[in-house]
Design a protein around this motif. Sequence first.
Motif, short mmCIF file in Angstrom:
data_model
loop_
_atom_site.label_atom_id
_atom_site.label_comp_id
_atom_site.label_asym_id
_atom_site.label_seq_id
_atom_site.Cartn_x
_atom_site.Cartn_y
_atom_site.Cartn_z
N GLY A 48 -41.38 -17.51 27.21
CA GLY A 48 -40.57 -18.72 27.21
C GLY A 48 -40.78 -19.53 28.49
O GLY A 48 -41.82 -19.42 29.14
N ASP A 49 -39.77 -20.31 28.86
CA ASP A 49 -39.90 -21.20 30.01
C ASP A 49 -40.13 -20.48 31.33
O ASP A 49 -40.68 -21.05 32.27
CB ASP A 49 -38.61 -22.06 30.14
N ALA A 50 -39.70 -19.23 31.41
CA ALA A 50 -39.85 -18.49 32.67
C ALA A 50 -41.28 -18.05 32.91
O ALA A 50 -41.63 -17.62 34.01
CB ALA A 50 -38.91 -17.28 32.69
N GLY A 51 -42.12 -18.15 31.88
CA GLY A 51 -43.54 -17.81 32.05
C GLY A 51 -43.85 -16.35 31.82
O GLY A 51 -42.98 -15.56 31.40
N ALA A 52 -45.12 -16.00 32.07
CA ALA A 52 -45.58 -14.63 31.81
C ALA A 52 -46.51 -14.16 32.91
O ALA A 52 -47.24 -14.94 33.52
CB ALA A 52 -46.31 -14.57 30.47
N LEU A 53 -46.47 -12.86 33.15
CA LEU A 53 -47.45 -12.22 34.02
C LEU A 53 -48.31 -11.30 33.17
O LEU A 53 -47.79 -10.44 32.46
CB LEU A 53 -46.75 -11.40 35.12
N LEU A 54 -49.63 -11.49 33.26
CA LEU A 54 -50.56 -10.61 32.55
C LEU A 54 -51.08 -9.57 33.53
O LEU A 54 -51.65 -9.91 34.58
CB LEU A 54 -51.74 -11.42 32.00
N VAL A 55 -50.88 -8.31 33.20
CA VAL A 55 -51.38 -7.21 34.05
C VAL A 55 -52.73 -6.77 33.49
O VAL A 55 -52.82 -6.29 32.35
CB VAL A 55 -50.39 -6.03 34.04
N VAL A 56 -53.78 -6.92 34.28
CA VAL A 56 -55.14 -6.73 33.80
C VAL A 56 -55.85 -5.67 34.63
O VAL A 56 -55.92 -5.78 35.85
CB VAL A 56 -55.93 -8.06 33.89
N LYS A 57 -56.36 -4.66 33.96
CA LYS A 57 -57.17 -3.67 34.66
C LYS A 57 -58.54 -4.29 34.97
O LYS A 57 -59.09 -5.03 34.14
CB LYS A 57 -57.35 -2.40 33.79
N ASN A 58 -59.10 -3.99 36.11
CA ASN A 58 -60.34 -4.65 36.52
C ASN A 58 -61.57 -4.12 35.77
O ASN A 58 -62.28 -3.24 36.27
CB ASN A 58 -60.54 -4.53 38.03
N ALA B 73 -54.95 -16.95 29.50
CA ALA B 73 -53.98 -17.55 30.42
C ALA B 73 -54.24 -19.04 30.57
O ALA B 73 -53.30 -19.86 30.59
CB ALA B 73 -54.04 -16.85 31.78
N GLU B 74 -55.51 -19.41 30.64
CA GLU B 74 -55.85 -20.84 30.77
C GLU B 74 -55.44 -21.62 29.51
O GLU B 74 -54.90 -22.71 29.61
CB GLU B 74 -57.34 -21.00 31.02
N LEU B 75 -55.72 -21.01 28.36
CA LEU B 75 -55.35 -21.68 27.11
C LEU B 75 -53.83 -21.84 27.02
O LEU B 75 -53.33 -22.89 26.60
CB LEU B 75 -55.88 -20.89 25.91
N ALA B 76 -53.10 -20.80 27.42
CA ALA B 76 -51.63 -20.88 27.38
C ALA B 76 -51.12 -21.92 28.38
O ALA B 76 -50.18 -22.66 28.10
CB ALA B 76 -51.02 -19.51 27.67
N SER B 77 -51.75 -21.99 29.54
CA SER B 77 -51.34 -22.97 30.55
C SER B 77 -51.57 -24.38 30.03
O SER B 77 -50.76 -25.28 30.28
CB SER B 77 -52.14 -22.75 31.84
N ALA B 78 -52.67 -24.56 29.31
CA ALA B 78 -52.96 -25.88 28.73
C ALA B 78 -51.88 -26.30 27.74
O ALA B 78 -51.68 -27.48 27.49
CB ALA B 78 -54.33 -25.87 28.07
N GLY C 128 -48.80 -25.67 28.29
CA GLY C 128 -47.58 -25.91 29.05
C GLY C 128 -46.83 -24.67 29.49
O GLY C 128 -45.75 -24.77 30.07
N LEU C 129 -47.38 -23.47 29.23
CA LEU C 129 -46.71 -22.25 29.68
C LEU C 129 -47.23 -21.86 31.06
O LEU C 129 -48.40 -22.08 31.38
CB LEU C 129 -46.98 -21.10 28.69
N ASP C 130 -46.34 -21.28 31.86
CA ASP C 130 -46.73 -20.82 33.19
C ASP C 130 -47.16 -19.36 33.08
O ASP C 130 -46.32 -18.46 33.00
CB ASP C 130 -45.55 -20.98 34.15
N VAL C 131 -48.46 -19.13 33.03
CA VAL C 131 -48.98 -17.78 32.83
C VAL C 131 -49.91 -17.40 33.99
O VAL C 131 -50.87 -18.12 34.27
CB VAL C 131 -49.75 -17.67 31.49
N ARG C 132 -49.61 -16.31 34.65
CA ARG C 132 -50.43 -15.84 35.79
C ARG C 132 -51.07 -14.50 35.43
O ARG C 132 -50.55 -13.79 34.58
CB ARG C 132 -49.54 -15.63 37.03
#
Lengths: 332, 332
Positions: free
Chosen positions: B95-105, B117-122, B124-128
């Motif tokens: 939702g509006d508070a955004g998301a954090l994606l935890v990614v193994k390297n 994350a880029e597609l979601a940001s496009a 309007g979501l705040d995704v890191r």
Amino acid sequence: MKKIINDPATVVADSLAGLAAAHADLVRVDYDPNIVVRADSPARGVSVISGGGSGHEPLHVGFVGPGMLHGAVPGAVFTSPTPDAVQAAISATTGDAGALLVVKNYTGDVLNFETAAELASAEGLDVRTVVIDDDVAVADSTFTAGRRGVGGTVLLEKIVGAAAERGDDLDTVEGLARGVVERVRSIGVALTAPTVPHVGEPSFDLGAGEVEFGIGIHGEPGRERIGIEPASALVERMVSAVAEDFPLERGDDVLLFTNSMGGTPLLEVYLAHGIAERLLAERGVNVVRRLVGPYITSLEMQGISLTVLRMDDRLTELWDAPVRTPALRWGM
Amino acid sequence: MKKIINDPATVVADSLAGLAAAHADLVRVDYDPNIVVRADSPARGVSVISGGGSGHEPLHVGFVGPGMLHGAVPGAVFTSPTPDAVQAAISATTGDAGALLVVKNYTGDVLNFETAAELASAEGLDVRTVVIDDDVAVADSTFTAGRRGVGGTVLLEKIVGAAAERGDDLDTVEGLARGVVERVRSIGVALTAPTVPHVGEPSFDLGAGEVEFGIGIHGEPGRERIGIEPASALVERMVSAVAEDFPLERGDDVLLFTNSMGGTPLLEVYLAHGIAERLLAERGVNVVRRLVGPYITSLEMQGISLTVLRMDDRLTELWDAPVRTPALRWGM
């Protein structure tokens, strides 16, 4: 043999040291003889104690804690604990309300736990034993007269532990345990054999395409060797074996426990669980509670077991009651 | 290959069906693409999402639930999920508070999660995204530029999940995640190789007396092959690898996570844990929290990993916070 151990002679005590370090808030380990008891206090009510050969972890040592066992007695790997070890666990946990010993049906376990119970009774403690024999695979087995005790043990320990925790008296707890024994059935399969540390070789030979159907938790022979088949067929064979034994009836409410024998990936365990749920639904059986994962194992053996417990409101309430042990924990 | 599956092509979906049946109170599974999300509701605050190839269960699908993940994205076995699957998990939970994606390297995971994350940001979501690379074994590896992400991921997901659950904002949750990445180190060993269902053969050859020291969770090569040695020597080698990398210092408070790679008996896992506790104590390091068991696995691979997280009061509070998922559960 490749194992992460120091010495086969000390593997149980060495492992218990790790359990004690990891769960000092829940358990206390005494050595010589090896016993695991609750860290908090002796039982105020009925003490529930179990045990048996090691190598089936988390059974039983991982089930010590509030809402389940007061004490566990781990023998050497796949070897019954001695009566004096059982007695030590009774002495450490049991008060005026008495104790119930939960015993899997193997000749050595039954003999040694009953001997310990008699010795404790001679000292004035009220100690009863209940023997569980839920494995439908075979009538008698390598270490057993009558059926073997397997996955139903986990469910029994949770349910009677909850009853003891809420203050039920020994007659009630014992009656409840005997009721669970009547209502629970299991079947297991093995894809590979376990290796006992002090033996150093796999317990049996199984061909590259073979499955032992009806395996025991020490690698005892089952009903037959079959070829590997799709999971749907294998699980159907397992569900049928259990359902026909009861017999399970349309409308029955059950707890379905899909157990890993130790070495099978959780991916496969959940896959099998999903099939078993579907097959029970097709039979009109309602799965009202579930347990999925490695709870009664046979070292690194690959395989699974299914356990079905016919539930009623009383059992469901006890199953849902809070529990806090190294291996089973919810509600606290 | 002997496995409890129907078809290698559907093994992940078939397993998710079992997960959904077993834990309908906690998770909901969508297929096409495969995602696992919390059953209760989309995140009111920050959504924490993770994922990666399947075959490491309970990671990540077993960590979905209150106090940990909002969504998990399971790829094919040992194969990164596609960006559209990650996007589906973002859409379902964020939702509006955004998301954090935890990614193994791993190269594929980093690419696909960052694309999502880029597609979601496009939109309007705040995704890191935060990338975890805690494995000290090797600088680069088969599927990785830089260090691999392994056991620290479990601890990271628990801690940031707790922060999101109590309502921390995205900046705070992201900062916390980056702090954990800096404070956590791991090392693994393998005694046997896993077999990927769609490959059908063990991922590598390991001699009867050999151990791969510094193994990756997909069976990637480690630092060296060594002969099997007593557990005390093997665990000392592991503790040293982690301690020297930090470096760990006298007086440090740590969480020690002793993990089974899947096929190793719990008896051995606890044995190794006990040794690691003793070795850390000898170095003056205080083990203040523990996790022991199979939490990030490599199918049926035998072996263990050790993860050490340097703790502070803030991390301890978040670790202790209630959690209720298929695989980790306490306090509720």
